[in-house]
Design a protein around this motif. Sequence first.
Motif, mmCIF file in Angstrom:
data_model
loop_
_atom_site.group_PDB
_atom_site.id
_atom_site.type_symbol
_atom_site.label_atom_id
_atom_site.label_comp_id
_atom_site.label_asym_id
_atom_site.label_seq_id
_atom_site.Cartn_x
_atom_site.Cartn_y
_atom_site.Cartn_z
ATOM 1 N N VAL A 110 -15.432 -4.410 -7.366
ATOM 2 C CA VAL A 110 -14.606 -5.262 -6.510
ATOM 3 C C VAL A 110 -15.028 -6.719 -6.677
ATOM 4 O O VAL A 110 -16.227 -7.035 -6.687
ATOM 5 C CB VAL A 110 -14.735 -4.852 -5.027
ATOM 6 C CG1 VAL A 110 -14.020 -5.850 -4.118
ATOM 7 C CG2 VAL A 110 -14.181 -3.446 -4.819
ATOM 8 N N ASP A 158 -9.431 5.078 -10.519
ATOM 9 C CA ASP A 158 -10.028 4.367 -11.649
ATOM 10 C C ASP A 158 -9.011 4.123 -12.764
ATOM 11 O O ASP A 158 -9.379 3.973 -13.931
ATOM 12 C CB ASP A 158 -11.241 5.125 -12.189
ATOM 13 C CG ASP A 158 -10.891 6.539 -12.643
ATOM 14 O OD1 ASP A 158 -9.704 6.933 -12.541
ATOM 15 O OD2 ASP A 158 -11.796 7.248 -13.109
ATOM 16 N N ILE A 207 -10.807 -4.208 -8.986
ATOM 17 C CA ILE A 207 -9.854 -4.703 -7.990
ATOM 18 C C ILE A 207 -10.333 -6.065 -7.502
ATOM 19 O O ILE A 207 -11.485 -6.218 -7.086
ATOM 20 C CB ILE A 207 -9.719 -3.741 -6.799
ATOM 21 C CG1 ILE A 207 -9.223 -2.370 -7.275
ATOM 22 C CG2 ILE A 207 -8.765 -4.311 -5.756
ATOM 23 C CD1 ILE A 207 -9.158 -1.327 -6.175
ATOM 24 N N ALA A 234 -7.020 1.018 -2.919
ATOM 25 C CA ALA A 234 -8.122 1.475 -3.767
ATOM 26 C C ALA A 234 -8.078 2.986 -3.953
ATOM 27 O O ALA A 234 -8.335 3.505 -5.047
ATOM 28 C CB ALA A 234 -9.458 1.051 -3.161
ATOM 29 N N GLU A 235 -7.751 3.703 -2.897
ATOM 30 C CA GLU A 235 -7.658 5.162 -2.981
ATOM 31 C C GLU A 235 -6.499 5.587 -3.877
ATOM 32 O O GLU A 235 -6.594 6.579 -4.610
ATOM 33 C CB GLU A 235 -7.481 5.748 -1.576
ATOM 34 C CG GLU A 235 -8.711 5.583 -0.689
ATOM 35 C CD GLU A 235 -8.425 5.948 0.762
ATOM 36 O OE1 GLU A 235 -7.260 6.313 1.054
ATOM 37 O OE2 GLU A 235 -9.344 5.860 1.596
ATOM 38 N N ALA A 276 -8.250 -0.730 1.398
ATOM 39 C CA ALA A 276 -8.901 0.540 1.069
ATOM 40 C C ALA A 276 -7.879 1.575 0.625
ATOM 41 O O ALA A 276 -8.140 2.383 -0.282
ATOM 42 C CB ALA A 276 -9.685 1.046 2.279
ATOM 43 N N LEU A 305 -12.951 -2.358 1.338
ATOM 44 C CA LEU A 305 -12.494 -2.142 -0.031
ATOM 45 C C LEU A 305 -13.612 -1.603 -0.907
ATOM 46 O O LEU A 305 -13.419 -0.660 -1.684
ATOM 47 C CB LEU A 305 -11.955 -3.455 -0.606
ATOM 48 C CG LEU A 305 -11.436 -3.418 -2.044
ATOM 49 C CD1 LEU A 305 -10.316 -2.393 -2.192
ATOM 50 C CD2 LEU A 305 -10.940 -4.798 -2.462
ATOM 51 N N LYS A 306 -14.784 -2.180 -0.778
ATOM 52 C CA LYS A 306 -15.907 -1.736 -1.602
ATOM 53 C C LYS A 306 -16.291 -0.289 -1.287
ATOM 54 O O LYS A 306 -16.653 0.482 -2.181
ATOM 55 C CB LYS A 306 -17.114 -2.652 -1.391
ATOM 56 C CG LYS A 306 -18.218 -2.442 -2.419
ATOM 57 C CD LYS A 306 -19.259 -3.512 -2.326
ATOM 58 C CE LYS A 306 -20.280 -3.329 -3.452
ATOM 59 N NZ LYS A 306 -20.919 -2.012 -3.456
ATOM 60 N N SER A 359 0.824 -1.204 0.000
ATOM 61 C CA SER A 359 0.000 0.000 0.000
ATOM 62 C C SER A 359 0.857 1.253 0.000
ATOM 63 O O SER A 359 0.357 2.351 0.128
ATOM 64 C CB SER A 359 -0.914 0.009 1.234
ATOM 65 O OG SER A 359 -0.147 0.021 2.417
ATOM 66 N N ALA A 392 -13.380 1.885 -2.998
ATOM 67 C CA ALA A 392 -13.043 1.706 -4.411
ATOM 68 C C ALA A 392 -13.950 2.504 -5.341
ATOM 69 O O ALA A 392 -15.154 2.615 -5.110
ATOM 70 C CB ALA A 392 -13.098 0.229 -4.775
ATOM 71 N N LYS A 393 -13.342 3.031 -6.405
ATOM 72 C CA LYS A 393 -14.093 3.712 -7.455
ATOM 73 C C LYS A 393 -14.470 2.758 -8.578
ATOM 74 O O LYS A 393 -15.144 3.148 -9.526
ATOM 75 C CB LYS A 393 -13.258 4.859 -8.030
ATOM 76 C CG LYS A 393 -12.968 5.986 -7.051
ATOM 77 C CD LYS A 393 -12.173 7.089 -7.732
ATOM 78 C CE LYS A 393 -11.899 8.237 -6.777
ATOM 79 N NZ LYS A 393 -11.106 9.322 -7.430
#
Length: 410
Positions: A120, A73, A78, A68-69, A65, A112-113, A19, A116-117
Motif C-alpha cells: 500500500v 493480488d 494499491i 482491496a478484498e 478495504a 487498507l493495509k 467499491s 490488502a494482499k
Amino acid sequence: MLSGSIQHEGTHLAVCVSSFCMLFLKKALGTIDYRNGDDIILRLAPEEKGKCILQIGTNSGEKAAKIAEIVGDDVAGIDVNMGCPKPFSIHCGMGAALLTQTEKIVEILTALKAAAKVPVTCKIRVLDNPEDTLKLVREIEKCGVVALGVHGRRRDERQPDRCRFEEIREVVKTIQSIPIIANGFSGEIERYEDIEKWRDTAGTSSIMIARKALSTPSIFRSEGVLDKYKDIENFLEFACQYDECYTMTKYVVQRILGGDQEHDPRGKALVAAGSVLQICKAFGMEDCYNKWRDDRKRKQSKKRARVDDDGVYNIEVSFPLKRLKNSVGFSPTPKMVLHDYLVETKTPKATYETVKREDKRFVSTAIIGDKKFRSGIGQPNLRMAEQVAALAALHGMNIRSRLEGNWEED
C-alpha cells in the motif's frame, strides 16, 4: 476510469473509485475485467501482471478495504490518491480534501493495509505550511505504507504554478525509512533525461508522471521518445488487441496528437471518428483492427449461448448507439434482417418484451415462437434494447452472417 493502454516501460496506473465492482474473466481477450454493471472499471492484460498499481480515491477506510478484498493480488499494489484537487474528488471528501484530516488519513491507510494482499502506498500534495506537511508525512509513515508520493504544489495550485521541489526535498530528509516519489514535473519533462534531472533535483528515489505519460507514452524510453504518430500506432495496436472502448481510445489518441488534430488530415478524421474502426482508418491501421477483431470472433464463435433459468438464450452482445444511427437509410438493422428471415422461413414474427432496470438502462427479450433471446447488456433506450435483442437472436439462431457490417465493434 482508466482501462487504457499497456506501456512497455514504467508503471501503468489505473483508477477505480467504486467499491461495487464485479470480477469477470474475459476469455476472448485473456484479460481480467472489473465491472460496475455494464461499465468496465478496470481491465488487466496479462502483460500488466506485476506492473499495474491500482490508484483509488476514497473517503472511507471501510470502502478502501472492500476494494482491496475485491482485487486481491490481481494488481501489484494499491495507491490512495490524497492529492487530487478536482471538484468531483473534493466534493466527496476524497483526494486533497483529506490533507487536513490526519485522523481520517490514518483510518483509511490502517484499514487498507490490514485488508490488502499487496503493498500500500499513498500520494499527497504539500500543504500551505511546510511544517504541516512534515507533520503529516510522519503520521503517514507510521501507518506502514511502503512508499509515499508527494506532489510539489498546494491544493489550490495548478500548472503552470511552480513545483516546490525544495519542499519535497525536506520530506525526503524527514522520512528516510521509505522511498519518496516526486510528482508535479510533467510540464518540465520532454525526454527521458529530464526524468533523471528532476529526480536528482527533488532528491527522491523516483518520479511519478501522469500527463506526460499520457501525451507521450514513449517518455520512458531511455533511447529517446518516439514520433507522436509512432506512439499512436503503438497505442492503437494495444487498443485493438484488448478491445479498448471507443471513448477512451479517442481520448488517448487526441491527447497524443495534441494541436495536430486541428490541421492534420488524420487529426480531422480523428475528430470526426465515431468508432474505434474509424479511428484506426484515420491512421492507416484498419488491417490491425480487422486482425484483432477477427481473432476475437474466432474465439467467441466457440461459445454457445447459455440458457438462463427462465429458458432464455442469453448472449452478451451489443453495439454502439452511433452504429444504429449511421445505418439509417444505408444498411439493414438487426431487427430488419431478423424480420426478413422470419418472413422467408414462414416463422411467426418476433415480439419484444422490454424492462427498465434500476440503473435506468433497458434490456429486451426477442420472442420467436417458443424461443427467447436476450443480451444482458443494458441499453440507453428501448429502441436500442430491441435492436440488441434482435442481434442476440441472429447469433442464437446461427444466422448472424445475414447482417452486413461490424455491428459488434466498440
